[in-house]
Design an enzyme around this catalytic site. Structure first.
Site, mmCIF file in Angstrom:
data_model
loop_
_atom_site.group_PDB
_atom_site.id
_atom_site.type_symbol
_atom_site.label_atom_id
_atom_site.label_comp_id
_atom_site.label_asym_id
_atom_site.label_seq_id
_atom_site.Cartn_x
_atom_site.Cartn_y
_atom_site.Cartn_z
ATOM 1 C CG HIS A 25 -1.790 1.140 1.399
ATOM 2 N ND1 HIS A 25 -1.830 1.894 2.560
ATOM 3 C CD2 HIS A 25 -2.692 1.703 0.561
ATOM 4 C CE1 HIS A 25 -2.721 2.856 2.431
ATOM 5 N NE2 HIS A 25 -3.249 2.770 1.224
ATOM 6 C CG HIS A 67 -3.242 9.241 -0.287
ATOM 7 N ND1 HIS A 67 -4.066 10.045 0.478
ATOM 8 C CD2 HIS A 67 -3.952 8.116 -0.531
ATOM 9 C CE1 HIS A 67 -5.220 9.423 0.684
ATOM 10 N NE2 HIS A 67 -5.171 8.250 0.084
#
Length: 263
Positions: A25, A67
């Protein structure tokens, strides 16, 4: 006879558990600052064959790996990504927030990430905001993937049906991943609350569901449709082992190495 049955059971269970693969991730983000080359290279070192990153676009149209829409949380600067040129973004420190060993870490471009993906590894590119914020970003992503001949080593991911459908229209040969919080046959929660089946609205090969909303029924329904299931927000050994036993295909984790282990 009992021993034979038990042996078959344990062999079958072991095969099922072993077949669950990790997705790193934002790279191996438990060990290096998320969405940086250090995190991606660490995931490769840990032999996580699937690596997930997020992308946004700079003011001058460069696709960068980060992100958030802003740089505030993970850099020495502040402000929105699309307000800054690539040069301005590269002047920021994207590592010190994580630890002193990563001081001076730079934001990578998508091209820089594509360049380090080895044969046998798959990069999952998540796009949260499409052309309404970043003009032609879907086309640019696909163009860069094709420049590196990685069509078979990339999965395009989004919470947005619109983005997934755009990707499908532009490059149907590249696999797609629909990310959600959860859903069933009549309601879905992704970036909106939708009164429709989780399987309606787009064509995809992978379905990603948050750990709080994923159960055996949805896993079974997905597998019946030939869709692979990913559980997300799973970072400790107990929860990893729980979802292994439920029969998911992938576990997205900051700690991809833990997916290889079993208590």
């Amino acid at each position: 006879m009992k021993r034979i049955i038990l042996l078959i059971f344990f062999i079958g269970t072991g095969a099922s558990m072993a077949s669950v693969l990790p997705i790193a991730h934002r790279g191996a983000s438990a060990y290096a600052p998320e969405n940086t080359l250090s995190a991606i290279l660490k995931a490769i070192e840990l032999k996580s064959k699937y690596i997930e990153v997020d992308v946004h676009m700079s003011k001058d149209g460069e696709i960068v790996v980060i992100h958030d829409q802003t740089v505030d949380r993970t850099s020495s600067g502040s402000g929105r990504v699309y307000e800054k040129s690539l040069r301005g973004l590269k002047e920021l420190d994207f590592g010190s927030w994580f630890g002193p060993d990563f001081k001076g870490e730079k934001i990578p471009t998508l091209r820089e990430v594509l360049a380090v993906i080895p044969q046998g590894y798959t990069l999952i590119i998540e796009l949260k905001d499409g052309g309404e914020i970043y003009p032609h970003i879907e086309e640019k992503i696909i163009k860069q993937v094709k420049e590196y001949n990685l069509e078979n080593q990339v999965i395009l991911k989004s919470f947005s049906f619109k983005i997934l459908n755009t990707f499908e229209a532009l490059a149907p040969e590249i696999e797609r991943l629909y990310c959600t919080f959860g859903g069933n046959s009549w309601i879905t929660l992704d970036n909106f609350l939708r009164f429709k089946s989780i399987f309606e609205g787009s064509q995809f090969s992978y379905l990603q569901v948050h750990k709080f909303f994923l159960g055996t029924s949805l896993i079974k329904q997905s597998h019946q449709r030939g869709i692979k299931i990913i559980v997300w927000d799973v970072h400790d050994q107990d929860t990893i082992d729980k979802f292994k036993s439920l029969g998911v295909d992938f576990i997205e984790s900051n700690n991809p190495d833990l997916v290889f282990e079993t208590k």
